[in-house]
Write a protein that holds these residues in place. Structure first.
Motif: not given
Length: 591
Positions: A513-514, A517, A562
């Motif tokens: 998960t960035s 996000k 994403e």
């Protein structure tokens, strides 16, 4: 070379006499098979030697020959994608010669002497160069440009440099030093594993490593050049956490050390990493990885060497200006090897039989991490981050290895077996874990993520801590005894736990998960919490507040890819706000 005779054999420890001219930590060759060993104690002309191979068949009277050099690693093109054992023997090359079982006494160079690499010069003839300056580069993999550097301790004028295809032992340049000597240079250099590689300056840890793991990045981050420990009992997911860090961490090079763990875990790494796509490059993860496999069925003495081998290779890539992560699984097995060798040396035992110098040895390892300005005239920056798993017996972190580690490292990701049994992974306990880098990293988060990020993190931690306190009341008198605002807090904490902290390492959308996000996910949860509190204070029935349909969309938000997240985040937020506004309006109309 000095030659002595064995007078005592005790498993991996042998004692030889007649070595009065030898030095501590010299590498020796033992017996007819020329097994590799290292001197770890000197008493007069007697040397205690830890042997890195099985000593069966060795007995008193057998010869021991010193090499006159400390245990060193070969550094140069060919390191990336290679699988080594604890003393940097290439396992694939050994298998090609001797089959699947490592033959005792086998001698195989760590870097291939036959493979030619295309060397492209960067420095020019006649230039003045110093230790750490780039001479040229080799395209080692599609991801890694291997910089060929002037070795430590050498400076002068570059008399000659040539491009082309060379092996690691062929001459590529000549330097005329200040005292008039001509020093030929190759693409390979050697470095003693127990000696830290030098640098110009150590920098403060002010940049976080992006790992893609929400509980780590948001609640307990590690800085580039930082140190972290992952203690936990059997089955709590230490290895999976470390695999996730190796796969997704925002670093250029990964050095993975399988130190005394089960062979099937290294097998998983060997199978997974070549097939995994690196999110940064789109190439196989192995294109930027070095694996050191010293599993539990390999000689116990080599566990200590494997840790030093790994961190020395990591320092070498750090000196090129790369961000490097060393992942050691597990330092407990290394400590057990120290305990065994200490017992055989008949040293005074410390707590639980571990040697009294356990803490200092572990500190020597972790303190080689750091973000530094490298040697060389260009002032480049490199970082080395170290993450060590700890396997305390029965999950008891009061034991010596865990305590020694926690006194040294700055980040503690405490794994909890009760979370693992509930299938909550990563099973990092948010009430016990901590990161001492938060204050240092807060400026970076404010600049890159906006001031709201750290405030939201603190609010999340408050909600989780409040839930823990309210949980005691619920156990005593039941959930119906709580006020509506406390019920909202309990519900928000449940959403944080299940829809934010819990993460599935085996699905494409949830494994990584960035930051954006993560910020969005947490923002949705906090929006729900704030709107729910506002609603119950406006006398909206609690059941209506807890059952708004947008809550289900928040629960599924972590599975949004994403590239689609920002658009859907806005839609969910609008829907959530509209539903709560309608509830408040209905409550006002009812009054």
């Amino acid at each position: 070379m000095d030659t002595g005779r064995i007078v005592k054999v005790a498993g991996p420890l042998i004692v030889a006499e007649g070595l009065q001219d030898a030095n501590m930590f010299d590498v020796v060759r033992v017996g007819r098979r020329r097994l590799i060993g290292e001197i770890i104690e000197m008493r007069g002309d007697k040397a205690s030697i830890q042997v890195y191979e099985e000593t069966a068949g060795i007995g008193p009277g057998d010869a021991v020959e010193t090499t006159g050099a400390p245990l060193s690693v070969e550094l140069g093109p060919g390191l990336i994608e290679t699988i080594y054992d604890g003393i940097q023997r290439p396992l694939e090359a050994i298998r090609a010669i001797a089959g699947s079982c490592i033959t005792r006494g086998i001698e195989v160079p760590s870097l291939s002497r036959d493979k030619k690499w295309k060397f492209e010069p960067i420095a020019e003839k006649g230039a003045r160069v110093q230790a750490g300056d780039f001479l040229g580069e080799v395209r080692e993999t599609v991801v890694v440009d291997h910089k060929i550097m002037v070795p430590n301790g050498i400076s002068g004028v570059l008399e000659e440099i040539r491009g082309g295809e060379f092996t690691v032992t062929e001459e590529i340049a000549k330097i005329k030093t200040d005292d008039g000597n001509i020093v030929p240079l190759t693409m390979m250099q050697k470095w003693p594993v127990r000696r830290e590689r030098p640098y110009k300056e150590k920098l403060p840890p002010t940049i976080p490593i992006m790992t893609g793991q929400r509980i780590i990045d948001t609640l307990f981050p590690i800085a580039k050049g930082g140190t972290a420990a992952v203690p936990g009992p059997f089955g709590s997911g230490k290895t999976v956490v470390q695999h996730q860090l190796a796969k997704w961490a925002d670093v250029d090079i990964v050095i993975y050390i399988g130190c005394g763990e089960r062979g099937n875990e290294m097998t998983d790494v060997l199978r997974e990493f070549p097939e995994l796509k690196d999110p940064r490059t789109g190439e196989s993860l192995m294109k930027r990885t070095v694996l050191i496999a010293n599993t539990s069925d390999m000689p116990v003495a080599a566990r200590e060497a494997s840790v030093y081998t790994g961190i020395t290779i990591a320092e070498y890539f750090r000196d090129m200006g790369y961000a490097v992560a060393v992942i050691a699984d597990s330092t407990s097995r290394w400590a057990e090897a120290l305990r065994e060798m200490s017992g055989r040396l008949e040293e005074m035992p410390g707590e639980e039989g571990y040697p009294a110098y356990l803490s200092s040895r572990m500190a020597q390892f972790y303190e080689r991490a750091g973000r530094v300005i490298c040697l060389g005239s260009d002032g480049r920056e490199g970082s080395l981050s170290a993450v060590g798993a700890v396997s305390p017996p029965g999950g008891d972190i009061s034991e010596p290895v865990s305590q020694a580690t926690l006194r040294i490292v700055k980040v503690y990701w405490g794994l909890d077996s009760s979370l693992a049994y509930r299938r909550h992974f990563p099973a990092i306990n948010w009430l016990q874990s901590y990161s001492l880098y938060l204050d240092r990293l807060s400026d970076w988060y404010d600049e890159k993520m906006g001031r709201g990020f750290m405030e939201m993190r603190e609010k999340t931690m408050r909600i989780l801590q409040n839930e823990n306190e309210l949980d005691e009341i619920v156990r005593l008198v039941g959930i119906d005894a709580l006020s509506p605002t406390d019920r909202v807090t309990m519900e928000a904490a449940r959403i944080i736990r299940e829809d934010f902290l819990q993460q599935n390492a085996f699905t494409d959308t949830d494994s990584y998960t960035s930051y954006d996000k993560q910020y969005g996910l947490l923002g949705l949860i906090m929006a729900y919490y704030d709107q729910a509190l506002k609603s119950v204070k406006s006398n909206v029935p609690l059941d209506a507040v807890l059952n708004v349909s947008a809550r289900d969309r928040i629960a599924r938000a972590k599975d949004i890819p994403e590239d689609q997240y920002k658009m859907q985040y806005e839609n969910i937020l609008k829907e959530l706000t509209a539903q709560f506004d309608a509830l408040i309006q209905e409550g006002g109309d009812a009054e």
